[in-house]
Scaffold this motif. Structure first.
Motif, PDB file in Angstrom:
ATOM      1  N   TYR A 270     -28.864 -27.167 -13.835  1.00 42.44           N
ATOM      2  CA  TYR A 270     -28.972 -25.714 -13.771  1.00 42.44           C
ATOM      3  C   TYR A 270     -29.153 -25.231 -12.334  1.00 42.44           C
ATOM      4  CZ  TYR A 270     -29.434 -25.592 -18.847  1.00 42.44           C
ATOM      5  OH  TYR A 270     -29.213 -25.719 -20.190  1.00 42.44           O
TER       6      TYR A 270
ATOM      7  N   GLY B 282     -25.900 -25.444 -10.587  1.00 39.86           N
ATOM      8  CA  GLY B 282     -25.033 -24.365 -11.038  1.00 39.86           C
ATOM      9  C   GLY B 282     -25.370 -23.045 -10.371  1.00 39.86           C
ATOM     10  N   ILE B 283     -26.652 -22.758 -10.265  1.00 38.01           N
ATOM     11  CA  ILE B 283     -27.086 -21.536  -9.590  1.00 38.01           C
ATOM     12  C   ILE B 283     -26.731 -21.593  -8.105  1.00 38.01           C
ATOM     13  CG2 ILE B 283     -29.139 -20.216  -8.898  1.00 38.01           C
ATOM     14  CD1 ILE B 283     -30.304 -20.985 -11.670  1.00 38.01           C
TER      15      ILE B 283
ATOM     16  N   GLY C 277     -20.044 -23.581 -11.252  1.00 41.34           N
ATOM     17  CA  GLY C 277     -21.393 -23.081 -11.528  1.00 41.34           C
ATOM     18  C   GLY C 277     -21.560 -22.646 -12.961  1.00 41.34           C
ATOM     19  N   LEU C 278     -20.580 -21.927 -13.493  1.00 40.03           N
ATOM     20  CA  LEU C 278     -20.656 -21.505 -14.893  1.00 40.03           C
ATOM     21  C   LEU C 278     -20.598 -22.704 -15.846  1.00 40.03           C
ATOM     22  CD1 LEU C 278     -18.415 -18.310 -14.873  1.00 40.03           C
ATOM     23  CD2 LEU C 278     -20.908 -18.458 -15.009  1.00 40.03           C
ATOM     24  N   ARG C 279     -19.795 -23.682 -15.512  1.00 41.36           N
ATOM     25  CA  ARG C 279     -19.709 -24.886 -16.351  1.00 41.36           C
ATOM     26  C   ARG C 279     -21.047 -25.632 -16.357  1.00 41.36           C
ATOM     27  NH1 ARG C 279     -15.407 -28.750 -14.253  1.00 41.36           N
ATOM     28  NH2 ARG C 279     -17.100 -29.106 -12.814  1.00 41.36           N
ATOM     29  N   SER C 280     -21.751 -25.590 -15.237  1.00 39.12           N
ATOM     30  CA  SER C 280     -23.062 -26.249 -15.167  1.00 39.12           C
ATOM     31  C   SER C 280     -24.109 -25.515 -15.996  1.00 39.12           C
ATOM     32  CB  SER C 280     -23.535 -26.332 -13.731  1.00 39.12           C
ATOM     33  OG  SER C 280     -22.680 -27.125 -12.963  1.00 39.12           O
ATOM     34  N   LEU C 281     -23.970 -24.206 -16.100  1.00 40.00           N
ATOM     35  CA  LEU C 281     -24.969 -23.422 -16.825  1.00 40.00           C
ATOM     36  C   LEU C 281     -24.727 -23.394 -18.331  1.00 40.00           C
ATOM     37  CD1 LEU C 281     -25.432 -20.416 -14.398  1.00 40.00           C
ATOM     38  CD2 LEU C 281     -26.904 -22.393 -14.695  1.00 40.00           C
ATOM     39  N   ILE C 282     -23.517 -23.705 -18.750  1.00 39.63           N
ATOM     40  CA  ILE C 282     -23.208 -23.659 -20.191  1.00 39.63           C
ATOM     41  C   ILE C 282     -23.620 -24.932 -20.887  1.00 39.63           C
ATOM     42  CG2 ILE C 282     -21.337 -23.567 -21.860  1.00 39.63           C
ATOM     43  CD1 ILE C 282     -20.000 -21.534 -20.067  1.00 39.63           C
TER      44      ILE C 282
END
Length: 89
Positions: free
Chosen positions: A5, A8-9, A84-89
């Protein structure tokens, strides 16, 4: 999981700073710091394909910081956003 996370951020913040630095030069210092962190993260996982592309993105960020802003810099920003979005999902 927390580190994923945070990475990703980091990617999202770097992409946002990269897009904004063209219009607001105030974002140069945070972009330098964030791109340095991206480079450190990429060096930790150098055997991964995504890390190699991250290193290429850091080179493009350096080009943008010098004032030359080609269209491929937007490709680097899109790469960082999707990662980043792939890491947060």
């Amino acid at each position: 999981m927390l580190m994923v996370y945070l990475f990703g951020i980091l990617d999202l913040a770097t992409a946002l700073s990269l897009v904004l630095v063209k219009y607001f030069p105030l974002f140069r210092i945070p972009l330098i710091i964030l791109s340095g962190l991206i480079l450190l993260k990429s060096m930790m996982y150098i055997r991964d394909f995504a890390s190699i592309v991250d290193i290429l993105a850091v080179v493009l960020i350096a080009v943008a910081l010098l004032g030359y802003y080609p269209m491929i810099v937007y490709a680097a920003a899109i790469w960082l956003v999707q990662k980043g979005l792939r890491s947060l999902i």
